[in-house]
Design a protein around this motif. Structure first.
Motif, short mmCIF file in Angstrom:
data_model
loop_
_atom_site.label_atom_id
_atom_site.label_comp_id
_atom_site.label_asym_id
_atom_site.label_seq_id
_atom_site.Cartn_x
_atom_site.Cartn_y
_atom_site.Cartn_z
N LEU A 145 0.82 -1.22 0.00
CA LEU A 145 0.00 0.00 0.00
C LEU A 145 0.85 1.27 0.00
CD1 LEU A 145 -3.20 -0.54 2.21
CD2 LEU A 145 -3.02 -0.32 -0.27
N THR A 192 -8.74 0.12 5.73
CA THR A 192 -7.27 0.09 5.77
C THR A 192 -6.69 0.95 4.66
OG1 THR A 192 -7.32 -2.16 6.67
CG2 THR A 192 -5.24 -1.41 5.71
N GLU A 203 -4.54 4.59 5.00
CA GLU A 203 -3.11 4.51 4.68
C GLU A 203 -2.53 5.92 4.53
OE1 GLU A 203 0.58 3.27 4.05
OE2 GLU A 203 -1.07 1.89 4.49
#
Length: 268
Positions: free
Chosen positions: A31, A65, A69
């Motif tokens: 990510l 999530t 980030e």
């Protein structure tokens, strides 16, 4: 930037397989690397990174999530405001930003069971994979034309390319005729498609597909990903050769390699 395009392209292909999406988002390097890719100038890299994020966001519990980030939402906002982006990159940026910024509504299990299915009837519960040989698939420009043609077909779920062999593996609804894909690709005027099948001896052969006389239903937006219930392709002339699923070993070896590349490239 060719190395970056290769890595993000392979990461996108991994993300196209639903069983890999959670592992990619949970990996500590992928990510952050995708966020960094959103700041590059190369629009091919940008588009591949955005496609990867779009695939990952199809798993609802990945969205919190991803949106949390560090730098993700800011980078998407900056990208939306950037001048000189292609129409495709800008549209996909806005779509990904909209998905990640929207509140996630949790559907109770009982309600989820009762939710109407995407399919027309119970006989269409499964998706199928079709492998096509695309004549004329020689460059990223032709690949872009093919992507645009496939995205317009209602019932196409996802697709991945193997440029070296001029192959495209397309995941479609079980009630969508393969000929519809050939018709859509033929409309580009520069590409044509044949289906890759195996004969009784197990050898691959190419089967010509006659363009469908029925008008191809077009999408007004990207389709939702269908439930992943594996089914062999339904083709009277043989069994289509589907691309082997991109599998991860116990250590997530390819994702680890991708994360290592991102770290070496962007952190110094």
């Amino acid at each position: 930037m060719n190395d970056a395009l290769s890595v993000v392209g392979q990461l996108r292909d991994l993300a196209s397989e639903p069983q890999n999406r959670e592992a990619i988002v949970q990996d500590q390097g992928c990510l952050p690397g995708l966020v960094l890719f959103l700041d590059v100038q190369d629009q091919d890299v940008l588009f591949a990174a955005l496609q990867t994020l779009r695939y990952l966001a199809e798993l609802p519990h990945n969205i919190p999530t991803m949106s949390n980030e560090l730098g993700m939402m800011v980078s998407l906002e900056n990208l939306i405001d950037r001048e000189g982006l292609s129409v495709e990159v800008l549209a996909l940026t806005k779509e990904v930003y909209g998905i990640l910024s929207a509140p996630v509504r949790r559907t109770p299990e009982r309600e989820r069971r009762k939710k109407p299915q995407f399919f027309i009837n119970s006989s269409n519960k499964k998706a199928k994979s079709v492998t096509l040989h695309i004549q004329g698939l020689d460059s990223t420009d032709q690949r872009g034309l093919c992507e645009e043609a496939l995205l317009k077909v209602k019932g196409v779920i996802s697709f991945t390319f193997q440029m070296a062999s001029k192959r495209c593996t397309v995941r479609i609804r079980s009630d969508l005729a393969t000929e519809s894909l050939a018709s859509a690709i033929a409309e580009t005027k520069v590409l044509s498609a044949k289906q890759v099948v195996k004969n009784e001896a197990g050898d691959e052969v190419l089967i010509s597909l006659n363009p469908s006389p029925v008008e191809v239903q077009q999408n007004s937006a990207l389709p939702d990903y269908l439930p992943e219930e594996e089914d062999s392709p339904e083709k009277d002339l043989g069994r289509a050769v589907s691309r082997p699923a991109a599998k991860l070993d116990g250590n997530g070896s390819w994702i680890t390699s991708a994360a290592s590349f991102l770290t070496k490239t962007f952190y110094w």
